[in-house]
Design a protein around this motif. Structure first.
Motif, PDB file in Angstrom:
ATOM      1  N   THR A  22      26.179  35.350 144.053  1.00  0.00           N
ATOM      2  CA  THR A  22      25.292  36.472 144.360  1.00  0.00           C
ATOM      3  C   THR A  22      25.532  37.592 143.361  1.00  0.00           C
ATOM      4  O   THR A  22      26.562  37.637 142.685  1.00  0.00           O
ATOM      5  CB  THR A  22      25.540  37.000 145.786  1.00  0.00           C
ATOM      6  N   THR A  23      24.582  38.499 143.296  1.00  0.00           N
ATOM      7  CA  THR A  23      24.715  39.656 142.423  1.00  0.00           C
ATOM      8  C   THR A  23      25.971  40.438 142.786  1.00  0.00           C
ATOM      9  O   THR A  23      26.706  40.894 141.901  1.00  0.00           O
ATOM     10  CB  THR A  23      23.475  40.559 142.564  1.00  0.00           C
ATOM     11  N   THR A  24      26.234  40.585 144.074  1.00  0.00           N
ATOM     12  CA  THR A  24      27.409  41.328 144.544  1.00  0.00           C
ATOM     13  C   THR A  24      28.705  40.656 144.105  1.00  0.00           C
ATOM     14  O   THR A  24      29.630  41.332 143.634  1.00  0.00           O
ATOM     15  CB  THR A  24      27.380  41.457 146.080  1.00  0.00           C
ATOM     16  N   GLU A  25      28.793  39.331 144.227  1.00  0.00           N
ATOM     17  CA  GLU A  25      29.997  38.614 143.803  1.00  0.00           C
ATOM     18  C   GLU A  25      30.253  38.807 142.312  1.00  0.00           C
ATOM     19  O   GLU A  25      31.391  39.049 141.894  1.00  0.00           O
ATOM     20  CB  GLU A  25      29.864  37.121 144.103  1.00  0.00           C
ATOM     21  N   LEU A  26      29.197  38.696 141.524  1.00  0.00           N
ATOM     22  CA  LEU A  26      29.354  38.849 140.078  1.00  0.00           C
ATOM     23  C   LEU A  26      29.704  40.283 139.710  1.00  0.00           C
ATOM     24  O   LEU A  26      30.557  40.508 138.850  1.00  0.00           O
ATOM     25  CB  LEU A  26      28.077  38.394 139.371  1.00  0.00           C
ATOM     26  N   ALA A  27      29.083  41.253 140.373  1.00  0.00           N
ATOM     27  CA  ALA A  27      29.386  42.666 140.097  1.00  0.00           C
ATOM     28  C   ALA A  27      30.822  42.991 140.475  1.00  0.00           C
ATOM     29  O   ALA A  27      31.515  43.710 139.745  1.00  0.00           O
ATOM     30  CB  ALA A  27      28.414  43.563 140.848  1.00  0.00           C
ATOM     31  N   ASN A  28      31.292  42.463 141.594  1.00  0.00           N
ATOM     32  CA  ASN A  28      32.674  42.698 142.016  1.00  0.00           C
ATOM     33  C   ASN A  28      33.679  42.095 141.038  1.00  0.00           C
ATOM     34  O   ASN A  28      34.806  42.566 140.932  1.00  0.00           O
ATOM     35  CB  ASN A  28      32.923  42.142 143.418  1.00  0.00           C
ATOM     36  N   ALA A  29      33.255  41.061 140.314  1.00  0.00           N
ATOM     37  CA  ALA A  29      34.121  40.426 139.323  1.00  0.00           C
ATOM     38  C   ALA A  29      33.973  41.071 137.941  1.00  0.00           C
ATOM     39  O   ALA A  29      34.535  40.596 136.968  1.00  0.00           O
ATOM     40  CB  ALA A  29      33.815  38.934 139.248  1.00  0.00           C
ATOM     41  N   GLY A  30      33.171  42.145 137.854  1.00  0.00           N
ATOM     42  CA  GLY A  30      33.026  42.850 136.591  1.00  0.00           C
ATOM     43  C   GLY A  30      31.856  42.405 135.732  1.00  0.00           C
ATOM     44  O   GLY A  30      31.747  42.790 134.572  1.00  0.00           O
ATOM     45  N   PHE A  31      30.972  41.595 136.270  1.00  0.00           N
ATOM     46  CA  PHE A  31      29.802  41.114 135.534  1.00  0.00           C
ATOM     47  C   PHE A  31      28.593  41.871 136.066  1.00  0.00           C
ATOM     48  O   PHE A  31      27.982  41.494 137.057  1.00  0.00           O
ATOM     49  CB  PHE A  31      29.644  39.600 135.744  1.00  0.00           C
ATOM     50  N   GLY A  32      28.247  42.973 135.411  1.00  0.00           N
ATOM     51  CA  GLY A  32      27.231  43.901 135.895  1.00  0.00           C
ATOM     52  C   GLY A  32      25.799  43.468 135.651  1.00  0.00           C
ATOM     53  O   GLY A  32      25.515  42.375 135.155  1.00  0.00           O
ATOM     54  N   ASP A  33      24.880  44.376 135.998  1.00  0.00           N
ATOM     55  CA  ASP A  33      23.444  44.108 135.899  1.00  0.00           C
ATOM     56  C   ASP A  33      22.990  43.796 134.479  1.00  0.00           C
ATOM     57  O   ASP A  33      22.201  42.876 134.275  1.00  0.00           O
ATOM     58  CB  ASP A  33      22.646  45.300 136.425  1.00  0.00           C
ATOM     59  N   ARG A  34      23.478  44.550 133.516  1.00  0.00           N
ATOM     60  CA  ARG A  34      23.069  44.306 132.128  1.00  0.00           C
ATOM     61  C   ARG A  34      23.565  42.957 131.622  1.00  0.00           C
ATOM     62  O   ARG A  34      22.844  42.237 130.937  1.00  0.00           O
ATOM     63  CB  ARG A  34      23.576  45.409 131.216  1.00  0.00           C
ATOM     64  N   ALA A  35      24.792  42.624 131.958  1.00  0.00           N
ATOM     65  CA  ALA A  35      25.341  41.329 131.541  1.00  0.00           C
ATOM     66  C   ALA A  35      24.582  40.193 132.215  1.00  0.00           C
ATOM     67  O   ALA A  35      24.298  39.168 131.585  1.00  0.00           O
ATOM     68  CB  ALA A  35      26.823  41.246 131.877  1.00  0.00           C
ATOM     69  N   LEU A  36      24.220  40.375 133.486  1.00  0.00           N
ATOM     70  CA  LEU A  36      23.466  39.349 134.203  1.00  0.00           C
ATOM     71  C   LEU A  36      22.075  39.181 133.595  1.00  0.00           C
ATOM     72  O   LEU A  36      21.610  38.054 133.400  1.00  0.00           O
ATOM     73  CB  LEU A  36      23.374  39.700 135.690  1.00  0.00           C
ATOM     74  N   ALA A  37      21.423  40.279 133.262  1.00  0.00           N
ATOM     75  CA  ALA A  37      20.110  40.207 132.613  1.00  0.00           C
ATOM     76  C   ALA A  37      20.214  39.495 131.268  1.00  0.00           C
ATOM     77  O   ALA A  37      19.354  38.680 130.920  1.00  0.00           O
ATOM     78  CB  ALA A  37      19.533  41.609 132.436  1.00  0.00           C
ATOM     79  N   SER A  38      21.269  39.777 130.532  1.00  0.00           N
ATOM     80  CA  SER A  38      21.478  39.107 129.247  1.00  0.00           C
ATOM     81  C   SER A  38      21.723  37.614 129.443  1.00  0.00           C
ATOM     82  O   SER A  38      21.203  36.782 128.686  1.00  0.00           O
ATOM     83  CB  SER A  38      22.655  39.753 128.519  1.00  0.00           C
ATOM     84  N   ALA A  39      22.506  37.256 130.461  1.00  0.00           N
ATOM     85  CA  ALA A  39      22.758  35.841 130.757  1.00  0.00           C
ATOM     86  C   ALA A  39      21.466  35.129 131.137  1.00  0.00           C
ATOM     87  O   ALA A  39      21.248  33.970 130.748  1.00  0.00           O
ATOM     88  CB  ALA A  39      23.792  35.709 131.873  1.00  0.00           C
ATOM     89  N   LEU A  40      20.603  35.800 131.859  1.00  0.00           N
ATOM     90  CA  LEU A  40      19.293  35.225 132.200  1.00  0.00           C
ATOM     91  C   LEU A  40      18.467  35.003 130.936  1.00  0.00           C
ATOM     92  O   LEU A  40      17.872  33.936 130.758  1.00  0.00           O
ATOM     93  CB  LEU A  40      18.536  36.151 133.156  1.00  0.00           C
ATOM     94  N   ASN A  41      18.439  36.004 130.069  1.00  0.00           N
ATOM     95  CA  ASN A  41      17.655  35.907 128.831  1.00  0.00           C
ATOM     96  C   ASN A  41      18.182  34.838 127.878  1.00  0.00           C
ATOM     97  O   ASN A  41      17.409  34.237 127.146  1.00  0.00           O
ATOM     98  CB  ASN A  41      17.612  37.263 128.121  1.00  0.00           C
ATOM     99  N   HIS A  42      19.490  34.603 127.906  1.00  0.00           N
ATOM    100  CA  HIS A  42      20.084  33.577 127.045  1.00  0.00           C
ATOM    101  C   HIS A  42      20.052  32.183 127.682  1.00  0.00           C
ATOM    102  O   HIS A  42      20.513  31.219 127.091  1.00  0.00           O
ATOM    103  CB  HIS A  42      21.532  33.949 126.696  1.00  0.00           C
ATOM    104  N   GLY A  43      19.551  32.079 128.896  1.00  0.00           N
ATOM    105  CA  GLY A  43      19.445  30.781 129.550  1.00  0.00           C
ATOM    106  C   GLY A  43      20.754  30.262 130.114  1.00  0.00           C
ATOM    107  O   GLY A  43      20.905  29.066 130.334  1.00  0.00           O
ATOM    108  N   LEU A  44      21.723  31.153 130.368  1.00  0.00           N
ATOM    109  CA  LEU A  44      23.010  30.718 130.915  1.00  0.00           C
ATOM    110  C   LEU A  44      22.984  30.608 132.433  1.00  0.00           C
ATOM    111  O   LEU A  44      23.745  29.836 133.015  1.00  0.00           O
ATOM    112  CB  LEU A  44      24.119  31.686 130.488  1.00  0.00           C
ATOM    113  N   VAL A  45      22.140  31.396 133.061  1.00  0.00           N
ATOM    114  CA  VAL A  45      21.994  31.349 134.513  1.00  0.00           C
ATOM    115  C   VAL A  45      20.517  31.287 134.862  1.00  0.00           C
ATOM    116  O   VAL A  45      19.651  31.621 134.046  1.00  0.00           O
ATOM    117  CB  VAL A  45      22.640  32.568 135.230  1.00  0.00           C
TER     118      VAL A  45
END
Length: 78
Positions: A22-45
């Protein structure tokens, strides 16, 4: 952001016990909104629904789909 660096950060933040995160799990682990958006754009998630993500490699492994499939889904708003 460099794809290899992004993938390393994602590996550290992803909960190992579940195929989904979840977004919350990733944010709690230090993977924020910008990093998640970048991962989406790069096809990693892949976004399953709002706030729920799966690793793209997991979907490819399970379904045999390619990154082109993710690009088509992104264009269609999936």
């Amino acid at each position: 952001m460099d794809t290899n660096n992004l993938e390393q950060r994602l590996n550290k933040a992803w909960p190992w016990t579940a195929p989904l995160a979840t977004t919350t799990e990733l944010a709690n682990a230090g993977f924020g909104d910008r990093a998640l958006a970048s991962a989406l754009n790069h096809g990693l998630v892949f976004r399953l629904r709002r706030g729920a993500y799966v690793r793209a490699a997991k979907i490819v492994k399970l379904c045999g789909v390619t990154r082109l499939f993710f690009g088509v889904l992104r264009v269609w708003g999936g």
